[in-house]
Design an enzyme around this catalytic site. Structure first.
Site, PDB file in Angstrom:
ATOM      1  N   HIS A 191     -47.245 -25.699  63.556  1.00  0.00           N
ATOM      2  CA  HIS A 191     -47.018 -27.069  61.868  1.00  0.00           C
ATOM      3  C   HIS A 191     -48.581 -27.221  61.298  1.00  0.00           C
ATOM      4  O   HIS A 191     -48.685 -27.233  60.399  1.00  0.00           O
ATOM      5  CB  HIS A 191     -46.988 -28.573  62.569  1.00  0.00           C
TER       6      HIS A 191
ATOM      7  N   HIS B  59     -38.265 -25.176  57.098  1.00  0.00           N
ATOM      8  CA  HIS B  59     -38.876 -25.525  58.532  1.00  0.00           C
ATOM      9  C   HIS B  59     -38.740 -23.933  58.663  1.00  0.00           C
ATOM     10  O   HIS B  59     -40.106 -23.638  59.361  1.00  0.00           O
ATOM     11  CB  HIS B  59     -38.300 -26.290  59.357  1.00  0.00           C
TER      12      HIS B  59
ATOM     13  N   ASP C 126     -42.355 -22.226  59.860  1.00  0.00           N
ATOM     14  CA  ASP C 126     -42.660 -22.127  61.093  1.00  0.00           C
ATOM     15  C   ASP C 126     -43.434 -20.215  61.089  1.00  0.00           C
ATOM     16  O   ASP C 126     -44.327 -20.168  61.877  1.00  0.00           O
ATOM     17  CB  ASP C 126     -41.220 -21.940  62.122  1.00  0.00           C
TER      18      ASP C 126
ATOM     19  N   HIS D 197     -40.379 -18.054  66.872  1.00  0.00           N
ATOM     20  CA  HIS D 197     -41.246 -17.951  67.250  1.00  0.00           C
ATOM     21  C   HIS D 197     -41.960 -16.479  68.154  1.00  0.00           C
ATOM     22  O   HIS D 197     -42.796 -15.761  67.687  1.00  0.00           O
ATOM     23  CB  HIS D 197     -41.985 -18.828  68.296  1.00  0.00           C
TER      24      HIS D 197
END
Length: 314
Positions: free
Chosen positions: A87, A248, A252, A275
């Site tokens: 973030h 969101h 990321d 991720h």
């Protein structure tokens, strides 16, 4: 001005140091953070104040990623880690900061409200300063794609004459509160602050107990995450956007991609990203020296060959 900093032809840093404190999402510990201006070509460098000085520095670099479960964690060769950096990295990209030193007195970046907005505010308060050194821009020469299960991440060159970052993303969750969401962000026409910065991280009510048994989400609460129940959003104020979940996930992706060590002008496609696959895309790109060039803004030819440096932890 965010658009100016993001499209600067020279490298940037902060005008002043800026600080905050908050809880770590996974550790549950209180963490203090100070972000300092840094010299040209420093990149983004994390520093742990609670370990010996000679072990303290961890460069924000894709090869330093050691954990990608529910967040991105980087580690140096001494085993010192910094968790949940995505973030903050997204905010640094969004504001257009090339060089900064991020000091922490604990092992995790504070989660704040679960979005990048508090970090964007901090960085705007600090100000952005242009430096003498030219900014490096990575441009892919061909498409690179990675797949992991039903997830996909792809980078490809912009159309001829185009510059900037364009992101197309699709997510899908087995939840009636999320389902399938698709979105597209052209950062030539919008800014990170406008389109993504306020979108919060999210989790599912039925997974909370299991995560905490695994030592994760110990600092999670309705104050720093959207919590999705079986048929409702548990947060009293609901969502900030109808499609906050896909926003969101795009946030990321931006944060993870900034671990390239420079800005990237390209088109990205993400299907059910996470991720791990974001990091895998960067590794696949940099594994082939012929798949990209690094130029200075406006240059027609590569300014110089470049591979992100791997200091300290290599």
């Amino acid at each position: 001005m965010i658009g100016f900093a993001s499209h600067a032809v020279r490298q940037t840093t902060l005008g002043n140091k800026v600080s905050c404190s908050g809880i770590g999402l996974h550790s549950g510990s209180q963490v203090g953070m100070v972000i300092y201006p840094a010299a040209a070509n420093t990149g983004i460098l994390f520093k742990r104040l609670d370990v010996p000085m000679e072990h303290a520095f961890i460069p924000a670099h894709f090869d330093a990623v050691c954990e990608s479960r529910l967040g991105t964690t980087i580690r140096n060769r001494y085993g010192v880690t910094v968790a949940t950096i995505e973030h903050l990295m997204a905010a640094l990209w969004g504001i257009g900061i090339d060089n900064a030193v991020v000091e922490l007195d604990g092992p995790e970046v504070p989660i704040m409200d679960g979005s990048s907005e508090p970090f964007v505010f901090m960085l705007e308060c600090a100000g952005v300063v242009e430096m003498a050194a030219p900014r490096r821009i990575l441009r892919p020469l061909r498409a690179i794609e990675v797949r992991e299960g039903d997830s996909l991440a792809r980078i490809e060159p912009n159309k001829e004459g185009d510059e900037g970052c364009i992101v197309g993303i699709e997510i899908e969750f087995d939840s009636p509160m999320i389902g399938q969401q698709t979105s597209h962000y052209d950062f030539r026409e919008t800014t990170f602050k406008q389109s993504l910065s306020r979108a919060r991280t999210f989790g599912f009510e039925h997974e909370v107990e299991a995560m905490r048994e695994m030592g994760l989400a110990l600092g999670g609460s309705l104050d720093n995450a959207v919590v999705v129940g079986k048929d409702r959003i548990l947060n009293e104020d609901g969502l900030r956007y109808v499609d906050e979940f896909v926003r969101h996930k795009a946030l990321d992706c931006i944060g993870d991609l900034y671990l390239a060590g420079c800005r990237i002008d390209a088109r990205f496609t993400f299907l059910r990203p996470g991720h791990a696959i974001n990091n895998a895309l960067l590794k696949a790109l940099f594994a082939d020296d012929g798949a990209y060039v690094i130029t200075e803004p406006g240059a027609l030819e590569p300014a110089y060959s470049f591979r992100p440096p791997t200091p300290a932890y290599a």
